[in-house]
Enzyme design. Sequence first.
Site, short mmCIF file in Angstrom:
data_model
loop_
_atom_site.label_atom_id
_atom_site.label_comp_id
_atom_site.label_asym_id
_atom_site.label_seq_id
_atom_site.Cartn_x
_atom_site.Cartn_y
_atom_site.Cartn_z
N ASP A 67 0.75 -1.28 -0.01
CA ASP A 67 -0.11 0.04 -0.01
C ASP A 67 0.83 1.24 0.02
O ASP A 67 2.01 1.14 0.26
CB ASP A 67 -0.96 0.03 1.17
CG ASP A 67 -0.37 -0.10 2.63
OD1 ASP A 67 0.94 -0.29 2.56
OD2 ASP A 67 -1.17 0.20 3.42
N TYR A 69 3.03 4.88 0.69
CA TYR A 69 3.86 5.28 1.87
C TYR A 69 2.51 6.14 2.68
O TYR A 69 1.85 6.81 2.02
CB TYR A 69 4.91 6.42 1.30
CG TYR A 69 5.85 5.58 0.45
CD1 TYR A 69 6.45 4.52 1.11
CD2 TYR A 69 6.32 5.97 -0.64
CE1 TYR A 69 7.66 3.97 0.52
CE2 TYR A 69 7.62 5.40 -1.17
CZ TYR A 69 8.21 4.32 -0.61
OH TYR A 69 9.17 3.81 -1.19
N PHE A 80 6.33 2.40 -4.39
CA PHE A 80 7.82 2.53 -3.97
C PHE A 80 8.47 4.00 -4.33
O PHE A 80 9.51 4.41 -3.88
CB PHE A 80 8.81 1.39 -4.86
CG PHE A 80 8.25 0.06 -3.87
CD1 PHE A 80 8.67 -0.33 -2.78
CD2 PHE A 80 7.69 -0.85 -4.80
CE1 PHE A 80 8.07 -1.61 -2.37
CE2 PHE A 80 7.10 -2.22 -4.50
CZ PHE A 80 7.54 -2.33 -3.23
N HIS A 189 10.21 -8.54 0.64
CA HIS A 189 9.97 -7.13 0.52
C HIS A 189 11.22 -6.46 0.68
O HIS A 189 11.89 -6.86 1.52
CB HIS A 189 8.68 -6.64 1.36
CG HIS A 189 8.12 -5.32 1.13
ND1 HIS A 189 8.84 -4.18 1.63
CD2 HIS A 189 7.23 -4.82 0.66
CE1 HIS A 189 7.97 -3.21 1.27
NE2 HIS A 189 7.21 -3.47 0.67
#
Length: 225
Positions: A67, A69, A80, A189
Amino acid sequence: MRNIYLEESWKALLISEFEKDYMQSLSQFLRAQKLSKKIIYPPGNKIFNAFQLTKFEELKVVILGQDPYHGIGQAHGLSFSVEQGIKPPPSLNNIFKELESDLGLKRPGHGNLEKWAHQGVLLLNSILTVEKGSPGSHTKKGWEIFTDEVLKTITSLRKNTVFILWGQKAQDKCHFIDTTENLVIKSSHPSPFSAHGGFLGSKPFSRTNNYLKDHGYDPIDWDLN
């Protein structure tokens, strides 16, 4: 959703999703959040930014995150990525570390990944909104259904696409992807909590470009400098 900011090729494929019950419920949830003075990221006109910057017919790669930031000014609708002038978060720092290890590219002086998006890299999160300071706060509100449909659409209409799935939530969507006609790259991740569990050293950028070249496509210029 009052204003749907989708590039025309995506709008033609996905507009019917916005008429479905789950999306109507999601829209009501987001409006209620705003009425209760909750701060939601990214801004409304950037929620579908990934679909604005990467045309469907130019799609080569999907980088799937979790999801957005949840810090001030960070999210702008690309997984990202942060806008110019915003300090790169730890996950993005690890992406740059792997980029240097994999391709020898010098770390950029910013965290904006729009250059990738313009080359056919769909920077997609599984969930497209979040409440300020509350990661995962918009889980199971309907976004997962929408992004499932995005992946189904891609895999049914295109082949030889690279899907980069970072983290378990991204990998949970693998069953929507035709793995016989596309390349799927999985790892942990890039978060500091999990990057050493398989992300660092996974060489996703060189593997992507090798696959694209093998199938007659121009490679991605990953250099952000």
